[in-house]
Scaffold this active site. Structure first.
Site, PDB file in Angstrom:
ATOM      1  N   ASP A 115       0.810  -1.222   0.000  1.00 28.87           N
ATOM      2  CA  ASP A 115       0.000   0.000   0.000  1.00 28.87           C
ATOM      3  C   ASP A 115       0.834   1.258   0.000  1.00 28.87           C
ATOM      4  OD1 ASP A 115      -2.371  -1.507   0.163  1.00 28.87           O
ATOM      5  OD2 ASP A 115      -2.015  -1.815   2.302  1.00 28.87           O
ATOM      6  N   HIS A 116       2.117   1.128   0.125  1.00 31.72           N
ATOM      7  CA  HIS A 116       2.958   2.316   0.238  1.00 31.72           C
ATOM      8  C   HIS A 116       4.035   2.256  -0.829  1.00 31.72           C
ATOM      9  CE1 HIS A 116       5.730   5.303   1.910  1.00 31.72           C
ATOM     10  NE2 HIS A 116       4.703   5.753   2.587  1.00 31.72           N
ATOM     11  N   PHE A 117       3.767   2.679  -2.054  1.00 33.46           N
ATOM     12  CA  PHE A 117       2.475   3.112  -2.559  1.00 33.46           C
ATOM     13  C   PHE A 117       2.059   2.124  -3.652  1.00 33.46           C
ATOM     14  CE2 PHE A 117       4.737   6.887  -1.118  1.00 33.46           C
ATOM     15  CZ  PHE A 117       3.782   7.473  -0.298  1.00 33.46           C
TER      16      PHE A 117
ATOM     17  N   VAL B 281       7.780   1.835  -1.814  1.00 34.72           N
ATOM     18  CA  VAL B 281       8.954   2.399  -1.127  1.00 34.72           C
ATOM     19  C   VAL B 281       8.791   2.188   0.369  1.00 34.72           C
ATOM     20  CG1 VAL B 281       9.494   4.131  -2.873  1.00 34.72           C
ATOM     21  CG2 VAL B 281       7.921   4.713  -1.023  1.00 34.72           C
TER      22      VAL B 281
END
Lengths: 133, 163
Positions: free
Chosen positions: B33-35, B40
């Site tokens: 989810d990041h991103f 990252v």
């Protein structure tokens, strides 16, 4: 080495310490600004300031030397929310670097944090450096 | 869940400095989810990695007898992303320490290159202060963290024995 610093140089370095420790802007760091009410210092920030001052001025600050924290825990020194004359004498004795003019007229415990101003820190560092010289 | 954000120590000098590494891999959930589409390592987790590297260094100075609590992030700045396949290094050193607290300075490197600084403050909380709603046992240096430190110690001893 730091013993030869002028008051302006001490003030400049103290300003940098407070800007870095408290995340404030330089124009907020006036000599009368109080660390807690005006600059938003919390308890851990006082230790951060002590560590940064030690490093900046190459000095050793003992526990309670700059910010006495045990005087007000003595029940003889505080009655009904006011600092007693005995407590006041102890505070003045342990903090020759602070200005007690206003506090003596209204010695509420709640006003003790107002004793810690930028000026207080500068006075303390100057005294410390002069003693070491 | 294992809340451990360093893989192993590569250097540990009592009361002075420590270095820990962390490999960034796509298998880690936070990168989903990041991103989305651009994975990252979240800077908040790199701060946690530095806190674990520096916190164990601080705790070891007192033989892990006290809880060492992250009390303040003095500085956190990053200049690059850490992407999957990269190896993070957390370089922590003790700047100041007394019986109340410790200040540490830290550099984050990615594949050997500096990408950030994380300076921290830790409070020491000992048993006499644990009446303020804190458990009496050491809730910071759990078995998981101690294993990290002991693994490094074992490796050092084995290396010394072989040489």
């Amino acid at each position: 080495m730091a013993a030869t610093l002028s008051r302006e140089e001490v003030l400049g370095r103290v300003e940098t310490v407070l800007i870095d420790a408290l995340g404030v802007e330089s124009d907020e760091v006036t000599q009368d600004a109080t660390l807690q009410a005006d600059l938003g210092a919390e308890s851990i920030d006082f230790l951060d300031i002590v560590f940064r001052l030690e490093k900046t001025f190459d000095i050793k600050i003992s526990k309670g030397e700059l910010f006495p924290d045990d005087i007000l825990s003595d029940p003889d020194n505080v009655v009904a929310g006011l600092v007693t004359p005995k407590g006041l004498e102890q505070l003045k004795s342990s903090m020759p670097h602070a200005n007690f003019d206003d506090f003596e007229n209204d010695p509420k415990v709640a006003k003790v944090p107002d004793l810690f101003t930028v000026q207080t820190i500068v006075n303390y560092v100057e005294n410390k450096l002069n003693t070491a010289a | 869940m294992r809340w451990i954000w360093i893989d192993r120590f590569t250097e540990f000098v009592r009361g002075s400095h420590s270095v820990a590494v962390k490999n960034v891999t796509l298998a880690e959930e936070q990168l989903c989810d990041h991103f989305p589409g651009y994975p990252v390592m979240p800077p908040s987790l790199m701060i946690e990695g530095m806190a674990q590297t520096a916190g164990i260094l601080v705790g070891e100075t007192r033989n892990f007898q006290e809880n060492v609590i992250l009390a303040k992030i003095r500085l956190a700045e990053f200049t690059d992303y850490a992407r999957p396949g990269g190896q993070l290094e957390y370089h922590a050193k003790i700047e100041s320490i007394d019986d109340r607290a410790a200040a540490t300075a830290g550099e984050v490197r990615l594949n050997g290159q500096p990408i950030g600084r994380v300076d921290l403050m830790f409070s020491h909380v000992n048993k006499s202060q644990s009446t303020a709603g804190l458990p009496e046992h050491n809730f910071v240096f759990t078995d998981q963290f101690m294993q990290l430190f002991e693994t490094f110690q074992r490796g050092t001893l084995e290396g010394a024995a072989e040489s």
